[in-house]
Design a protein around this motif. Structure first.
Motif, PDB file in Angstrom:
ATOM      1  N   ASP A  39       2.256  -1.946   5.846  1.00 16.93           N
ATOM      2  CA  ASP A  39       2.756  -3.089   5.098  1.00 16.93           C
ATOM      3  C   ASP A  39       3.688  -3.944   5.955  1.00 16.93           C
TER       4      ASP A  39
ATOM      5  N   ASP B 220       1.223   2.943   2.580  1.00 16.75           N
ATOM      6  CA  ASP B 220       1.622   3.059   3.986  1.00 16.75           C
ATOM      7  C   ASP B 220       2.623   1.956   4.317  1.00 16.75           C
TER       8      ASP B 220
ATOM      9  N   SER C 234       0.851  -1.185   0.000  1.00 19.21           N
ATOM     10  CA  SER C 234       0.000   0.000   0.000  1.00 19.21           C
ATOM     11  C   SER C 234       0.890   1.239   0.000  1.00 19.21           C
TER      12      SER C 234
END
Length: 201
Positions: free
Chosen positions: A81, A77, A75
Motif C-alpha cells: 500500500d 499488505d 490491502s
C-alpha cells in the motif's frame, strides 16, 4: 441582489492558467480571460487578483493529490500500500504536470496548509500499519520515512516530467523503495514482491 459565485468559473480559470503554463504562454490578467467568455473582474471576484489565482492553483494541486491518495485501495499488505501511494503520487504528477509544478512554488501561501499535510500523513499511516504488522522496526520514524518515500517519488517524476529521463525510468522506484524499506527492517524477498505489486505507475 447578490450574485452567487459559480464554481465552474473558478475551475475554468484555474484550468486555463494551467494550460497556458503548459504552452509556456505568459499568464497575465488579460491573456488569462481571453476567449473564456469571462471578464478580468472574474479574477478579482474569485481569487482577489492574480496572486490569489496562484494560491488557488497550489491548493488545487494538493487537493487533487489528497483525493487521489485517499482513493488508493488498501490491502492486507501495508508495504504494498505504501508503494501504491507512491505510484499514485507519480500518476497524479504526470496527469497534472502544470498544477504539480505550481504546488511547490513556495512564493505563494496555501489557502489550506492542512490539505498538503494530509498528503504526507497518508504515507505516515501506511508506515504505521507496516510497523504494527512487524514489517518495519518499531523504532522507525514514520514521518522521516514518509518524507524519504515522498522524496523518491518527487525526484523521479520531476526528472521524467521535465525531460531528462524517459518515462521507463520510473521503474527505478521499485529498486530504490525496496532498498529503503529493507533498511527499515522488511525481509528482502517479501519487500520486493510488495513494492513491485504496489508500484503500478
Amino acid at each position: 441582489m447578490v450574485r452567487t459565485k459559480d464554481p465552474a468559473v473558478r475551475t475554468l480559470l484555474i484550468e486555463r492558467a494551467a494550460q497556458m503554463l503548459r504552452a509556456r504562454d505568459p499568464v497575465t490578467l488579460r491573456s488569462l480571460v481571453a476567449g473564456t467568455g469571462v471578464s478580468t473582474m472574474a479574477v478579482y471576484t474569485y481569487f482577489g487578483g492574480m496572486d490569489g489565482l496562484w494560491r488557488a492553483m497550489r491548493q488545487e494541486g494538493f487537493s487533487r493529490l489528497a483525493t487521489l491518495l485517499d482513493g488508493v485501495p488498501l490491502s492486507a499488505d501495508p508495504v504494498r500500500d505504501l508503494a501504491a501511494l507512491g505510484a499514485a503520487y507519480l500518476s497524479n504528477a504526470l496527469a497534472n504536470p502544470d498544477l504539480y509544478r505550481v504546488m511547490f512554488d513556495a512564493g505563494f501561501e496555501l489557502e489550506d496548509p492542512a490539505a498538503a499535510d494530509e498528503t504526507l500523513h497518508s504515507l505516515v499511516r501506511a508506515i504505521d500499519r507496516a510497523k504494527d504488522a512487524g514489517r518495519f522496526r518499531a523504532e522507525v520514524d514514520a514521518v522521516s520515512l514518509a518524507t524519504q518515500t515522498w522524496t523518491v517519488g518527487h525526484g523521479l517524476v520531476s526528472l521524467v516530467a521535465t525531460g531528462p529521463l524517459p518515462r521507463p525510468a520510473l521503474g527505478h522506484g521499485v529498486t530504490i523503495l525496496t532498498a529503503l524499506f529493507i533498511s527499515c527492517g522488511d525481509e528482502p524477498g517479501r519487500c520486493r514482491d510488495s513494492v513491485e505489486d504496489g508500484w503500478q505507475v
